[in-house]
Design a protein around this motif. Structure first.
Motif, PDB file in Angstrom:
ATOM      1  N   GLU A   1      11.927 -19.477  33.654  1.00 17.78           N
ATOM      2  CA  GLU A   1      13.379 -19.460  33.498  1.00 17.78           C
ATOM      3  C   GLU A   1      13.945 -18.079  33.816  1.00 17.78           C
ATOM      4  N   ASP A   2      13.211 -17.019  33.434  1.00 20.02           N
ATOM      5  CA  ASP A   2      13.650 -15.661  33.742  1.00 20.02           C
ATOM      6  C   ASP A   2      13.590 -15.393  35.242  1.00 20.02           C
ATOM      7  N   MET A   3      12.598 -15.953  35.915  1.00 23.71           N
ATOM      8  CA  MET A   3      12.462 -15.747  37.350  1.00 23.71           C
ATOM      9  C   MET A   3      13.652 -16.311  38.106  1.00 23.71           C
ATOM     10  N   ASP A   4      14.137 -17.458  37.677  1.00 23.54           N
ATOM     11  CA  ASP A   4      15.253 -18.101  38.369  1.00 23.54           C
ATOM     12  C   ASP A   4      16.502 -17.220  38.358  1.00 23.54           C
ATOM     13  N   LYS A   5      16.694 -16.471  37.266  1.00 21.99           N
ATOM     14  CA  LYS A   5      17.872 -15.610  37.145  1.00 21.99           C
ATOM     15  C   LYS A   5      17.801 -14.405  38.076  1.00 21.99           C
ATOM     16  N   ASP A   6      16.597 -14.047  38.536  1.00 18.52           N
ATOM     17  CA  ASP A   6      16.402 -12.795  39.279  1.00 18.52           C
ATOM     18  C   ASP A   6      16.164 -12.979  40.773  1.00 18.52           C
ATOM     19  N   VAL A   7      16.123 -14.202  41.260  1.00 15.96           N
ATOM     20  CA  VAL A   7      15.777 -14.445  42.664  1.00 15.96           C
ATOM     21  C   VAL A   7      16.712 -13.700  43.609  1.00 15.96           C
ATOM     22  N   GLU A   8      18.012 -13.843  43.409  1.00 18.34           N
ATOM     23  CA  GLU A   8      18.973 -13.213  44.324  1.00 18.34           C
ATOM     24  C   GLU A   8      18.932 -11.690  44.206  1.00 18.34           C
ATOM     25  N   THR A   9      18.614 -11.176  43.025  1.00 19.17           N
ATOM     26  CA  THR A   9      18.482  -9.727  42.855  1.00 19.17           C
ATOM     27  C   THR A   9      17.332  -9.189  43.687  1.00 19.17           C
ATOM     28  N   VAL A  10      16.192  -9.883  43.668  1.00 17.46           N
ATOM     29  CA  VAL A  10      15.033  -9.451  44.451  1.00 17.46           C
ATOM     30  C   VAL A  10      15.358  -9.484  45.940  1.00 17.46           C
ATOM     31  N   ALA A  11      15.964 -10.564  46.399  1.00 16.90           N
ATOM     32  CA  ALA A  11      16.325 -10.674  47.818  1.00 16.90           C
ATOM     33  C   ALA A  11      17.312  -9.580  48.212  1.00 16.90           C
ATOM     34  N   GLY A  12      18.297  -9.326  47.347  1.00 12.75           N
ATOM     35  CA  GLY A  12      19.274  -8.284  47.635  1.00 12.75           C
ATOM     36  C   GLY A  12      18.649  -6.903  47.721  1.00 12.75           C
ATOM     37  N   GLU A  13      17.684  -6.617  46.882  1.00  9.93           N
ATOM     38  CA  GLU A  13      17.010  -5.314  46.915  1.00  9.93           C
ATOM     39  C   GLU A  13      16.209  -5.140  48.196  1.00  9.93           C
ATOM     40  N   ALA A  14      15.569  -6.199  48.671  1.00 11.51           N
ATOM     41  CA  ALA A  14      14.830  -6.112  49.934  1.00 11.51           C
ATOM     42  C   ALA A  14      15.777  -5.757  51.085  1.00 11.51           C
ATOM     43  N   LEU A  15      16.977  -6.349  51.080  1.00 11.30           N
ATOM     44  CA  LEU A  15      17.967  -6.034  52.123  1.00 11.30           C
ATOM     45  C   LEU A  15      18.471  -4.601  51.997  1.00 11.30           C
ATOM     46  N   GLU A  16      18.694  -4.131  50.771  1.00  8.47           N
ATOM     47  CA  GLU A  16      19.132  -2.753  50.556  1.00  8.47           C
ATOM     48  C   GLU A  16      18.131  -1.752  51.117  1.00  8.47           C
ATOM     49  N   LEU A  17      16.859  -2.062  50.979  1.00  5.68           N
ATOM     50  CA  LEU A  17      15.809  -1.142  51.426  1.00  5.68           C
ATOM     51  C   LEU A  17      15.811  -0.965  52.942  1.00  5.68           C
ATOM     52  N   LEU A  18      16.397  -1.918  53.677  1.00  6.88           N
ATOM     53  CA  LEU A  18      16.489  -1.762  55.129  1.00  6.88           C
ATOM     54  C   LEU A  18      17.345  -0.550  55.505  1.00  6.88           C
ATOM     55  N   ASP A  19      18.234  -0.146  54.618  1.00  9.07           N
ATOM     56  CA  ASP A  19      19.110   1.004  54.877  1.00  9.07           C
ATOM     57  C   ASP A  19      18.636   2.268  54.159  1.00  9.07           C
ATOM     58  N   SER A  20      17.433   2.242  53.603  1.00 13.04           N
ATOM     59  CA  SER A  20      16.954   3.397  52.840  1.00 13.04           C
ATOM     60  C   SER A  20      16.572   4.556  53.752  1.00 13.04           C
ATOM     61  N   GLN A  21      16.566   5.750  53.168  1.00 11.53           N
ATOM     62  CA  GLN A  21      16.224   6.977  53.881  1.00 11.53           C
ATOM     63  C   GLN A  21      15.105   7.693  53.138  1.00 11.53           C
ATOM     64  N   PRO A  22      14.374   8.587  53.812  1.00 11.18           N
ATOM     65  CA  PRO A  22      13.406   9.418  53.104  1.00 11.18           C
ATOM     66  C   PRO A  22      14.129  10.489  52.291  1.00 11.18           C
ATOM     67  N   VAL A  23      13.586  10.815  51.129  1.00 11.34           N
ATOM     68  CA  VAL A  23      14.219  11.795  50.267  1.00 11.34           C
ATOM     69  C   VAL A  23      13.832  13.210  50.710  1.00 11.34           C
ATOM     70  N   ILE A  24      14.717  14.168  50.511  1.00 14.75           N
ATOM     71  CA  ILE A  24      14.389  15.572  50.749  1.00 14.75           C
ATOM     72  C   ILE A  24      13.582  16.053  49.557  1.00 14.75           C
ATOM     73  N   PRO A  25      12.344  16.527  49.740  1.00 11.32           N
ATOM     74  CA  PRO A  25      11.501  16.919  48.609  1.00 11.32           C
ATOM     75  C   PRO A  25      12.158  18.000  47.763  1.00 11.32           C
ATOM     76  N   GLY A  26      11.948  17.898  46.449  1.00 13.78           N
ATOM     77  CA  GLY A  26      12.485  18.886  45.536  1.00 13.78           C
ATOM     78  C   GLY A  26      12.517  18.369  44.118  1.00 13.78           C
ATOM     79  N   GLU A  27      12.998  19.211  43.194  1.00  9.42           N
ATOM     80  CA  GLU A  27      13.166  18.803  41.808  1.00  9.42           C
ATOM     81  C   GLU A  27      14.588  18.323  41.593  1.00  9.42           C
ATOM     82  N   TYR A  28      14.717  17.190  40.908  1.00 10.19           N
ATOM     83  CA  TYR A  28      16.023  16.584  40.701  1.00 10.19           C
ATOM     84  C   TYR A  28      16.172  16.121  39.247  1.00 10.19           C
ATOM     85  N   GLU A  29      17.412  16.082  38.781  1.00 10.51           N
ATOM     86  CA  GLU A  29      17.724  15.398  37.544  1.00 10.51           C
ATOM     87  C   GLU A  29      17.663  13.904  37.840  1.00 10.51           C
TER      88      GLU A  29
END
Length: 481
Positions: A225-253
């Motif tokens: 039942e919990d999985m059914d609520k999250d299906v679209e979230t997982v799919a949406g995150e996969a699409l978001e990652l298509l626009d991801s960039q590499p991070v500039i190394p360093g220390e961050y908050e």
């Protein structure tokens, strides 16, 4: 959650009831010779269902305990064990002979060496008979209905967007009963856990990104039942990652989501406080007990005070479980310990002696490991950051207990500028650092810890056991690359 009485569950593992009188006789016979004797009897069942582009796969889970027995005796000088998968009272003399030979062989092999002291473990009287709860047993739901549900989840992910190349839905469970007998202990537990995941793969040209969401529970297949609520979230995150960039190394908050906090708990101060490593002098933590190793906001627990997939009522050495405070308001209080290591260190065992199966040795292992909550909110944490990231979706991690180094992989870092999420995503992320530096930099914790028990933990890339970890949202200064 609906309670299931242990009487209703024992039908699954009635073998335990049939052999119990004989096992008691075996322990009594061994006690005529040895100051301590015990037997662990295990019966279990497991199953995994996977639906992906290759079709449907239904099989026993890859990591299971199996059905069998472990005998253990102490003679004041050494300890001997023997595991086997068939028992009857007629085998008692032969089993006693095997243990006697093993102890004799140990003494012969150690001639000329100073062996580690092996005190006889305490055996205070205890009786226990408990069963975990679930709402939907996998056998009641059946293979056909489970596959139908997983297939629907996969189709829902694929229909989310044309760029979703593939999706996978899977679920597995393990139900087991363990009986521990010694002269003064009669402990009986029946437990079921369920773990599952949704995976979505997005493509744009030759570029492919994968998003993964785990699910777990001390319970049955109601986790679907919990999985059914999250299906679209997982799919949406996969699409978001298509626009991801590499991070500039360093220390961050950074603000760590509960899943990332859990990975840090597990890797930063999990293996490093498994006290069999103290016996072998392979953990730096041994030198810092009683000292500040983290921010006063950090309190770390391990045990069965919370319910998740790694919950148990006693461990594989017959030690009752509870709540072990590892770090209390920044101060390292101690570690978690199996019975043999505890005896050698002169401390009380914590109920962390765990075996991959009845055929394997007991080691000190984590169970449900997590940071306690604080008083802040995730929104307050984000608002407090001028230039940093929200870290989500941990992938893997490792630590060096001798030097307190940590290295973890995180899938998603969401950019924060002037207290607001910008919408920019960076991936993949490598999180590194010196453990006390990282934990001493913690400045905010949210109120409610969240735990996940979807995976297993290996000790030295072997000896796999079910664990869970987690915590609240946590703000800290972290080195990213």
């Amino acid at each position: 959650m609906k309670n299931t009485t242990i009487q209703g569950v024992i039908i699954l593992f009635e073998l335990i009831d049939r052999v119990k009188p004989g096992l008691k006789k075996l322990v009594a016979t061994l006690r005529e010779t040895y100051p301590y004797a015990s037997v662990l009897a295990v019966a279990d069942e497991c199953r995994t269902w996977v639906v992906n582009s290759s079709g449907v796969n239904i099989a026993p889970s890859g990591r299971r305990g199996g059905t069998g027995y472990v005998l253990r005796v102490f003679d004041g000088m050494g300890c001997a064990e023997y595991s086997f998968n068939e028992f009857s009272e007629e085998k008692i003399p032969a089993l006693c002979g095997i243990l006697a030979r093993r102890l004799a062989e140990q003494k012969e092999a150690l001639k000329g060496f100073a062996p580690l002291p092996t005190p006889v473990p305490a055996d205070e009287p205890a009786q226990l008979r408990k069963c975990s709860a679930w709402r939907i047993h996998p056998k009641d739901m059946g293979d056909e209905a489970i596959v139908e549900k997983l297939t629907a989840l996969r189709k829902k992910a694929l229909a989310y967007d044309g760029r979703i190349l593939d999706a996978q839905a899977n679920i597995s469970y393990r139900a087991f009963r363990k009986l521990f007998l010694s002269e003064n202990r009669d402990l009986d537990q029946t437990i079921m856990w369920t773990a599952a995941s949704m995976v979505a793969m997005a493509a744009r040209g030759q570029e492919i990104k994968i998003a993964y969401h785990p699910f777990s529970a001390l319970g049955g297949v109601e986790v679907l039942e919990d999985m059914d609520k999250d299906v679209e979230t997982v799919a949406g995150e996969a699409l978001e990652l298509l626009d991801s960039q590499p991070v500039i190394p360093g220390e961050y908050e950074c603000v760590c989501g509960p899943d990332t906090t859990g990975m840090i708990v597990h890797e930063a101060f999990g293996h490093g406080v498994e006290m069999d490593m103290f016996v072998k002098d392979r953990a730096l933590a041994r030198q810092y007990v009683g000292e500040y190793v983290a921010s006063p906001l950090v309190t770390m627990h391990d045990g069965s005070a919370v319910e998740q997939a790694a919950t148990m009522f006693f461990d594989d050495e017959g030690t009752l479980t509870g709540d072990t405070v590892i770090i209390g308001k920044g101060i390292l209080k101690g570690g978690m310990c199996d019975a043999l290591s505890a005896a050698r260190l002169g401390v009380a065992p914590t109920g962390n002696g765990r075996r991959e199966s009845y055929e394997r040795k007991a080691y000190t292992r984590m169970t449900n490991t997590y940071f306690q909550g604080g008083e802040a909110t995730p929104e307050e944490m984000i608002a407090s950051i001028k230039d940093g990231f929200l870290l989500e979706s941990p992938a893997s991690g490792m630590e060096d207990p001798k030097n307190w180094g940590i290295q973890c992989m995180v899938t998603t870092a969401r950019e924060i500028k002037d207290g607001k999420l910008t919408g920019k995503i960076f991936s993949p992320i490598v999180l590194t650092g010196y453990v006390p530096d990282l934990l001493k930099s913690v400045t905010m914790m949210s109120k409610t810890p969240v735990l996940s028990g979807s995976g297993f933990c290996g000790k030295g890339y072997k000896e796999w056991v079910k664990v869970s970890d987690g915590g609240p949202y946590m703000k800290a200064r972290i080195r990213l690359g």
